[in-house]
Design a protein around this motif. Structure first.
Motif, PDB file in Angstrom:
ATOM      1  N   UNK A 256       0.637  -1.080  -0.008  1.00  0.00           N
ATOM      2  CA  UNK A 256       0.249   0.151   0.305  1.00  0.00           C
ATOM      3  C   UNK A 256       0.929   1.780   0.333  1.00  0.00           C
ATOM      4  N   UNK A 257       0.553   2.143  -1.076  1.00  0.00           N
ATOM      5  CA  UNK A 257       0.348   3.530  -0.741  1.00  0.00           C
ATOM      6  C   UNK A 257       0.128   4.924  -0.021  1.00  0.00           C
ATOM      7  N   UNK A 258       0.501   5.463   0.089  1.00  0.00           N
ATOM      8  CA  UNK A 258       0.243   6.196   1.263  1.00  0.00           C
ATOM      9  C   UNK A 258       0.014   7.827   0.596  1.00  0.00           C
ATOM     10  N   UNK A 259      -0.547   8.652   1.605  1.00  0.00           N
ATOM     11  CA  UNK A 259      -0.313   9.895   0.660  1.00  0.00           C
ATOM     12  C   UNK A 259      -1.041  11.161   1.073  1.00  0.00           C
ATOM     13  N   UNK A 260      -0.866  12.028   2.009  1.00  0.00           N
ATOM     14  CA  UNK A 260      -1.602  13.177   2.741  1.00  0.00           C
ATOM     15  C   UNK A 260      -2.254  14.371   0.888  1.00  0.00           C
ATOM     16  N   UNK A 261      -3.560  14.149   1.276  1.00  0.00           N
ATOM     17  CA  UNK A 261      -4.116  15.034  -0.024  1.00  0.00           C
ATOM     18  C   UNK A 261      -3.804  16.398   0.674  1.00  0.00           C
ATOM     19  N   UNK A 262      -4.468  16.638   1.649  1.00  0.00           N
ATOM     20  CA  UNK A 262      -4.032  17.999   3.078  1.00  0.00           C
ATOM     21  C   UNK A 262      -3.921  17.428   4.157  1.00  0.00           C
TER      22      UNK A 262
ATOM     23  N   UNK B 216      -4.628   6.132   0.774  1.00  0.00           N
ATOM     24  CA  UNK B 216      -4.056   4.548   0.704  1.00  0.00           C
ATOM     25  C   UNK B 216      -4.149   4.047  -0.568  1.00  0.00           C
ATOM     26  N   UNK B 217      -3.624   3.611  -1.580  1.00  0.00           N
ATOM     27  CA  UNK B 217      -3.573   2.992  -2.641  1.00  0.00           C
ATOM     28  C   UNK B 217      -3.031   1.440  -2.276  1.00  0.00           C
ATOM     29  N   UNK B 218      -3.946   0.359  -2.717  1.00  0.00           N
ATOM     30  CA  UNK B 218      -2.799  -1.016  -2.626  1.00  0.00           C
ATOM     31  C   UNK B 218      -3.079  -2.140  -3.886  1.00  0.00           C
TER      32      UNK B 218
END
Length: 344
Positions: free
Chosen positions: A111-117, A123-125
């Protein structure tokens, strides 16, 4: 078809409807969020820095050879670089005790996590899994093994080779959008529709799942530095999934007065063969430091679901969350929002 074979395929057909371990369908846990990695690989690393969950489900306990599932899920959110990456592992064993059906599966997840704000994260997995299933006739008896007076005469002339073991690979993807108060999860499993070798339904059908919820804080948790205060919250949830011709829709609510959680879920199960069935699942869980223990019981509301005997489910979770590291991340504004999904 021999009577013993009919006795095998009828329970399996019922299991297809209710989501237990059976050919051409996936297992579904009533404690869906304790076993969230089975629904969506994007859940890996969202709730804890790392955790391991052991789940056990016994469905249709009133039938001979109940459908049993044991599942182990583990995830680890890599601390560097930037808390973006998480790894997951999912291993399960399904067994229909009296009918010789078993299925083993294992999946590796990323899974790849990123903050949008500052308050919203994504999270995309993805996952790749291996499965092996087998149907055996070891416990069956056939008509030619009995004499006219009903006495047992010995071996059958039927071929007992059964279905050879089937090995397959499967691929799944998903995403989770979440903030402190809500989440939405979308996933697709068995995108490659692996061949299972059965005549009537050779492929494992694509499974699409959508879940979501909103947490209403009645009392927000506060750390010891500000006067410790436990969390009290109510979390309504909705979910829908479709696999092959079967559909499952749910509406539930979880009440948390830390460290105790109680919940109730209404489940509507629709199948072209067995119509619509209704089930209510009752969930209770408690946290002891880094250990969480949960129990769920399914109650059939419609006549068929009630006659099959419901289900018992137990989960044990060991979790870890680095509070000092979290404080550092918060100071540097590197923290992700805390996922609000229930723990059970």
């Amino acid at each position: 078809m021999p009577h013993a074979a009919r006795s095998f395929f009828l329970p399996l057909g019922l299991a297809l409807l209710t989501g237990s371990a059976a050919q051409a369908q996936d297992v579904y846990f009533s404690q869906a969020y304790a076993n969230r990695q089975a629904d969506n690989p994007a859940w890996a690393g969202i709730v804890d820095d790392y955790s391991a969950t052991l789940g056990y489900r016994n469905q249709f306990p009133q039938l001979a050879g109940a459908f049993e599932t044991v599942q182990l899920a583990a995830d680890w959110r890599l601390p560097k670089p930037g808390l973006h990456h998480a790894l997951g592992l999912l291993v399960s064993q399904d067994r229909a005790g009296g009918v010789g059906y078993t299925r083993f599966s294992a999946a590796a997840q990323y899974a790849y996590h990123t903050r949008l704000t500052r308050t919203l994260a994504l999270s995309g997995g993805a996952q790749v899994g291996y499965g092996r299933q087998r149907v055996g006739y070891d416990n069956f008896t056939f008509g030619d093994q009995y004499s006219a007076d009903g006495s047992y005469t010995g071996a059958t002339a039927e071929s007992l080779a059964g279905f050879p073991p089937i090995n397959y690979f499967t691929v799944g993807v998903g995403g989770v959008l979440y903030a402190e108060e809500f989440w939405v999860s979308l996933s697709g499993q068995h995108l490659n529709r692996p061949d299972l070798g059965f005549r009537q339904q050779a492929g494992l059908p694509l499974r699409i799942s959508v879940t979501g919820g909103y947490k209403l804080f009645l009392q927000k948790p506060v750390g010891a530095g500000k006067g410790e205060q436990r969390e009290i919250s109510l979390t309504p949830t909705l979910s829908y999934s479709r696999q092959g011709g079967s559909q499952r829709s749910e509406a539930g609510a979880y009440f948390l007065a830390d460290p105790v959680t109680v919940g109730a879920i209404y489940r509507n199960l629709a199948s072209p063969d067995l119509g619509t069935q209704h089930v209510v699942a009752l969930v209770a869980g408690v946290a002891f430091g880094d250990l969480r223990v949960g129990y769920a019981y399914d109650v059939g509301v419609s006549p068929l679901a009630s006659a099959l005997g419901g289900a018992h489910e137990i989960t044990l979770t060991l979790r870890a969350f680095d509070k000092l590291e979290s404080a550092f991340r918060r100071l540097k504004r590197r923290n992700y929002p805390k996922a609000p999904c229930p723990d059970f």
